[in-house]
Design a protein around this motif. Structure first.
Motif, PDB file in Angstrom:
ATOM      1  N   HIS A   1      68.389 -62.300  33.858  1.00 51.01           N
ATOM      2  CA  HIS A   1      68.146 -63.427  34.764  1.00 51.01           C
ATOM      3  C   HIS A   1      67.576 -62.945  36.095  1.00 51.01           C
ATOM      4  O   HIS A   1      66.586 -63.479  36.599  1.00 51.01           O
ATOM      5  CB  HIS A   1      69.444 -64.217  35.004  1.00 51.01           C
ATOM      6  CG  HIS A   1      69.821 -65.093  33.857  1.00 51.01           C
ATOM      7  ND1 HIS A   1      69.366 -66.383  33.734  1.00 51.01           N
ATOM      8  CD2 HIS A   1      70.579 -64.852  32.759  1.00 51.01           C
ATOM      9  CE1 HIS A   1      69.850 -66.916  32.613  1.00 51.01           C
ATOM     10  NE2 HIS A   1      70.592 -66.004  32.005  1.00 51.01           N
ATOM     11  N   LEU A   2      68.216 -61.942  36.678  1.00 49.86           N
ATOM     12  CA  LEU A   2      67.796 -61.499  38.008  1.00 49.86           C
ATOM     13  C   LEU A   2      66.381 -60.912  37.992  1.00 49.86           C
ATOM     14  O   LEU A   2      65.613 -61.123  38.929  1.00 49.86           O
ATOM     15  CB  LEU A   2      68.803 -60.495  38.582  1.00 49.86           C
ATOM     16  CG  LEU A   2      70.119 -61.131  39.030  1.00 49.86           C
ATOM     17  CD1 LEU A   2      71.103 -60.070  39.474  1.00 49.86           C
ATOM     18  CD2 LEU A   2      69.877 -62.128  40.188  1.00 49.86           C
ATOM     19  N   SER A   3      66.036 -60.175  36.937  1.00 50.02           N
ATOM     20  CA  SER A   3      64.690 -59.580  36.897  1.00 50.02           C
ATOM     21  C   SER A   3      63.625 -60.668  36.789  1.00 50.02           C
ATOM     22  O   SER A   3      62.555 -60.559  37.402  1.00 50.02           O
ATOM     23  CB  SER A   3      64.581 -58.587  35.730  1.00 50.02           C
ATOM     24  OG  SER A   3      64.720 -59.246  34.492  1.00 50.02           O
ATOM     25  N   ALA A   4      63.916 -61.720  36.034  1.00 53.83           N
ATOM     26  CA  ALA A   4      62.947 -62.816  35.928  1.00 53.83           C
ATOM     27  C   ALA A   4      62.790 -63.512  37.286  1.00 53.83           C
ATOM     28  O   ALA A   4      61.683 -63.872  37.699  1.00 53.83           O
ATOM     29  CB  ALA A   4      63.381 -63.804  34.856  1.00 53.83           C
ATOM     30  N   LEU A   5      63.907 -63.674  38.001  1.00 53.84           N
ATOM     31  CA  LEU A   5      63.831 -64.302  39.325  1.00 53.84           C
ATOM     32  C   LEU A   5      63.187 -63.359  40.336  1.00 53.84           C
ATOM     33  O   LEU A   5      62.510 -63.808  41.278  1.00 53.84           O
ATOM     34  CB  LEU A   5      65.233 -64.705  39.790  1.00 53.84           C
ATOM     35  CG  LEU A   5      65.857 -65.840  38.976  1.00 53.84           C
ATOM     36  CD1 LEU A   5      67.347 -65.952  39.253  1.00 53.84           C
ATOM     37  CD2 LEU A   5      65.144 -67.165  39.287  1.00 53.84           C
ATOM     38  N   ASP A   6      63.395 -62.055  40.147  1.00 56.49           N
ATOM     39  CA  ASP A   6      62.777 -61.085  41.056  1.00 56.49           C
ATOM     40  C   ASP A   6      61.255 -61.103  40.912  1.00 56.49           C
ATOM     41  O   ASP A   6      60.533 -60.862  41.885  1.00 56.49           O
ATOM     42  CB  ASP A   6      63.326 -59.678  40.740  1.00 56.49           C
ATOM     43  CG  ASP A   6      62.995 -58.669  41.840  1.00 56.49           C
ATOM     44  OD1 ASP A   6      62.981 -59.077  43.028  1.00 56.49           O
ATOM     45  OD2 ASP A   6      62.758 -57.492  41.516  1.00 56.49           O
ATOM     46  N   TYR A   7      60.792 -61.405  39.718  1.00 57.77           N
ATOM     47  CA  TYR A   7      59.340 -61.485  39.469  1.00 57.77           C
ATOM     48  C   TYR A   7      58.702 -62.542  40.385  1.00 57.77           C
ATOM     49  O   TYR A   7      57.545 -62.416  40.772  1.00 57.77           O
ATOM     50  CB  TYR A   7      59.084 -61.828  37.999  1.00 57.77           C
ATOM     51  CG  TYR A   7      57.634 -61.730  37.585  1.00 57.77           C
ATOM     52  CD1 TYR A   7      57.133 -60.576  36.979  1.00 57.77           C
ATOM     53  CD2 TYR A   7      56.752 -62.796  37.793  1.00 57.77           C
ATOM     54  CE1 TYR A   7      55.795 -60.477  36.601  1.00 57.77           C
ATOM     55  CE2 TYR A   7      55.416 -62.704  37.424  1.00 57.77           C
ATOM     56  CZ  TYR A   7      54.942 -61.547  36.829  1.00 57.77           C
ATOM     57  OH  TYR A   7      53.620 -61.458  36.466  1.00 57.77           O
ATOM     58  N   ILE A   8      59.456 -63.588  40.703  1.00 64.60           N
ATOM     59  CA  ILE A   8      58.909 -64.616  41.600  1.00 64.60           C
ATOM     60  C   ILE A   8      59.553 -64.520  42.994  1.00 64.60           C
ATOM     61  O   ILE A   8      59.577 -65.498  43.746  1.00 64.60           O
ATOM     62  CB  ILE A   8      59.071 -66.042  41.015  1.00 64.60           C
ATOM     63  CG1 ILE A   8      60.546 -66.309  40.610  1.00 64.60           C
ATOM     64  CG2 ILE A   8      58.158 -66.245  39.815  1.00 64.60           C
ATOM     65  CD1 ILE A   8      60.834 -67.776  40.277  1.00 64.60           C
ATOM     66  N   SER A   9      60.063 -63.319  43.319  1.00 66.02           N
ATOM     67  CA  SER A   9      60.597 -63.034  44.670  1.00 66.02           C
ATOM     68  C   SER A   9      61.764 -63.920  45.070  1.00 66.02           C
ATOM     69  O   SER A   9      61.912 -64.257  46.248  1.00 66.02           O
ATOM     70  CB  SER A   9      59.484 -63.194  45.729  1.00 66.02           C
ATOM     71  OG  SER A   9      58.379 -62.403  45.402  1.00 66.02           O
ATOM     72  N   ASP A  10      62.581 -64.329  44.123  1.00 64.97           N
ATOM     73  CA  ASP A  10      63.676 -65.242  44.448  1.00 64.97           C
ATOM     74  C   ASP A  10      65.041 -64.571  44.581  1.00 64.97           C
ATOM     75  O   ASP A  10      66.061 -65.254  44.608  1.00 64.97           O
ATOM     76  CB  ASP A  10      63.748 -66.376  43.415  1.00 64.97           C
ATOM     77  CG  ASP A  10      62.946 -67.592  43.869  1.00 64.97           C
ATOM     78  OD1 ASP A  10      62.690 -67.702  45.084  1.00 64.97           O
ATOM     79  OD2 ASP A  10      62.575 -68.422  43.017  1.00 64.97           O
ATOM     80  N   VAL A  11      65.047 -63.219  44.635  1.00 66.20           N
ATOM     81  CA  VAL A  11      66.332 -62.531  44.803  1.00 66.20           C
ATOM     82  C   VAL A  11      66.341 -61.806  46.143  1.00 66.20           C
ATOM     83  O   VAL A  11      65.450 -61.013  46.432  1.00 66.20           O
ATOM     84  CB  VAL A  11      66.580 -61.513  43.673  1.00 66.20           C
ATOM     85  CG1 VAL A  11      67.979 -60.901  43.814  1.00 66.20           C
ATOM     86  CG2 VAL A  11      66.413 -62.152  42.298  1.00 66.20           C
ATOM     87  N   ASP A  12      67.341 -62.117  46.946  1.00 66.40           N
ATOM     88  CA  ASP A  12      67.481 -61.440  48.238  1.00 66.40           C
ATOM     89  C   ASP A  12      68.348 -60.197  48.044  1.00 66.40           C
ATOM     90  O   ASP A  12      69.577 -60.267  48.076  1.00 66.40           O
ATOM     91  CB  ASP A  12      68.127 -62.406  49.247  1.00 66.40           C
ATOM     92  CG  ASP A  12      68.443 -61.696  50.561  1.00 66.40           C
ATOM     93  OD1 ASP A  12      67.982 -60.546  50.746  1.00 66.40           O
ATOM     94  OD2 ASP A  12      69.152 -62.290  51.386  1.00 66.40           O
ATOM     95  N   TRP A  13      67.691 -59.049  47.835  1.00 68.59           N
ATOM     96  CA  TRP A  13      68.423 -57.815  47.537  1.00 68.59           C
ATOM     97  C   TRP A  13      69.179 -57.294  48.750  1.00 68.59           C
ATOM     98  O   TRP A  13      70.011 -56.398  48.628  1.00 68.59           O
ATOM     99  CB  TRP A  13      67.476 -56.742  46.995  1.00 68.59           C
ATOM    100  CG  TRP A  13      66.878 -57.133  45.674  1.00 68.59           C
ATOM    101  CD1 TRP A  13      65.566 -57.428  45.418  1.00 68.59           C
ATOM    102  CD2 TRP A  13      67.557 -57.283  44.414  1.00 68.59           C
ATOM    103  NE1 TRP A  13      65.396 -57.761  44.090  1.00 68.59           N
ATOM    104  CE2 TRP A  13      66.605 -57.678  43.462  1.00 68.59           C
ATOM    105  CE3 TRP A  13      68.897 -57.138  44.018  1.00 68.59           C
ATOM    106  CZ2 TRP A  13      66.937 -57.916  42.124  1.00 68.59           C
ATOM    107  CZ3 TRP A  13      69.222 -57.380  42.689  1.00 68.59           C
ATOM    108  CH2 TRP A  13      68.247 -57.762  41.767  1.00 68.59           C
TER     109      TRP A  13
END
Lengths: 221, 221
Positions: free
Chosen positions: A168-180
């Motif tokens: 889930h997180l990698s798919a959201l990271d693809y669209i810059s939606d994870v605040d690491w």
């Protein structure tokens, strides 16, 4: 050779891809425009969803059932612990991400921003996007809380629970939606899982019309 | 003694109740108004959902994970076959009912007609109810197709797949939303599962404000 009908950013497909790769099962990836409900595809899976995996002469659907099958037929390296209590915790967390996280976050961010455009359903609903952006914070905090006293999400070994979450997180990271920057523990966990060879194919994904941020495939993000 | 926090018509709770009863595990049922998000309850399950089961000194959530745990710790009588291919099919069908059937049917009929009233969310949305009433026909036909060449839904033995399906259908039957005349095979299957001792507590359920039809608890319906 195994064949997986998938779409690149689907977290359920990514979870299966990670399991296959970790077990070193070679697979041919076939992109499936499942929303067009092609009769050939519906014959393979009457549920009309991806992933669909052809393996051992069978055609299989439902990512949770597929991952359990892979685990039972290829136990090495293990993605499930041995004890029932620990196995319960893995399955609880897989359900947490594939059900709750999906409903509250993935469906509101990824589906609004990407799937709607790809399938021609229109524009993102900003109310949903806002709710998803709010919910992901709570989920990252929950992960940070788990990782505060565990090496991996479900315990001391890497399991399907980590793959479900990372899918889930990698798919959201693809669209810059994870605040690491929200949690160092979660960022460290993701760096650890991202650096596994099993992750390579996922970091190489390209979706036409959506360019991932530079940090997406960077192991030192 | 085991303790299950539940609501009577929840298909996920019913699936766990059926598993426990089939394995002859005594359980105390506690009705939980989970939508009120009581802090004590949220401590037991941060996902804020039922079922929540206290068993073997643990507190567990997520019905699929719970049922696998019960199966692994109490293998007799078995609700899962032995072979990985057959186990896959059980899990695929559990996913089918708990995900697809739930989304297309249960959430549109039971949740619209009952949950909305119970939780004070208002009146049923007739568009949803209509869509659910249409979708259940397709699902009953799919079950009839499976039962045309199998004794039980996933094969020759009764499994968690039958309990998942019966949990949804029994809850819908409580509000008269199942047309048992659509398929003799499905009706025969339901009569068989309904007559098991494990089903008794489910047939005795009473939800204030909703009276089940006379055939609900009738074994010769």
């Amino acid at each position: 050779m195994a064949r997986l009908f998938h779409v690149p950013l689907s977290p359920y497909c990514r979870k299966v891809r990670l399991s296959l790769a970790e077990k070193k099962i070679e697979v041919e990836l076939v992109e499936e425009r499942y929303w067009e409900q092609d009769p050939d595809f519906l014959r393979r899976n009457p549920a009309g969803k991806v992933p669909v995996l052809r393996l051992d002469g069978q055609v299989m659907a439902e990512s949770a059932a597929i991952c359990e099958y892979i685990e039972e037929t290829r136990p090495e390296p293990p993605l499930m612990p041995k004890k029932p209590e620990a196995r319960y915790e893995v399955r609880r967390l897989v359900g947490w991400f594939d059900d709750k996280f999906h409903h509250e976050v993935t469906s509101r961010l990824l589906y609004e921003r990407v799937n709607k455009k790809v399938t021609g359903e229109g524009y993102p609903d900003s109310k949903n996007v806002k709710a998803g952006a709010k919910a992901i914070k709570y989920h990252l905090d929950y992960m940070a809380w788990l990782l505060d006293h565990r090496r991996w999400l479900a315990g001391d070994q890497m399991t399907l629970a980590d793959f479900a979450a990372a899918a889930h997180l990698s798919a959201l990271d693809y669209i810059s939606d994870v605040d690491w920057n929200r949690s160092q523990a979660v960022k460290d966990w993701y760096a650890k899982i991202k650096s596994r060879p099993a992750f390579r194919s996922i970091l190489a994904d390209q979706v036409p019309g959506f360019r991932p941020p530079p940090h997406y495939a960077d192991l030192d993000f």
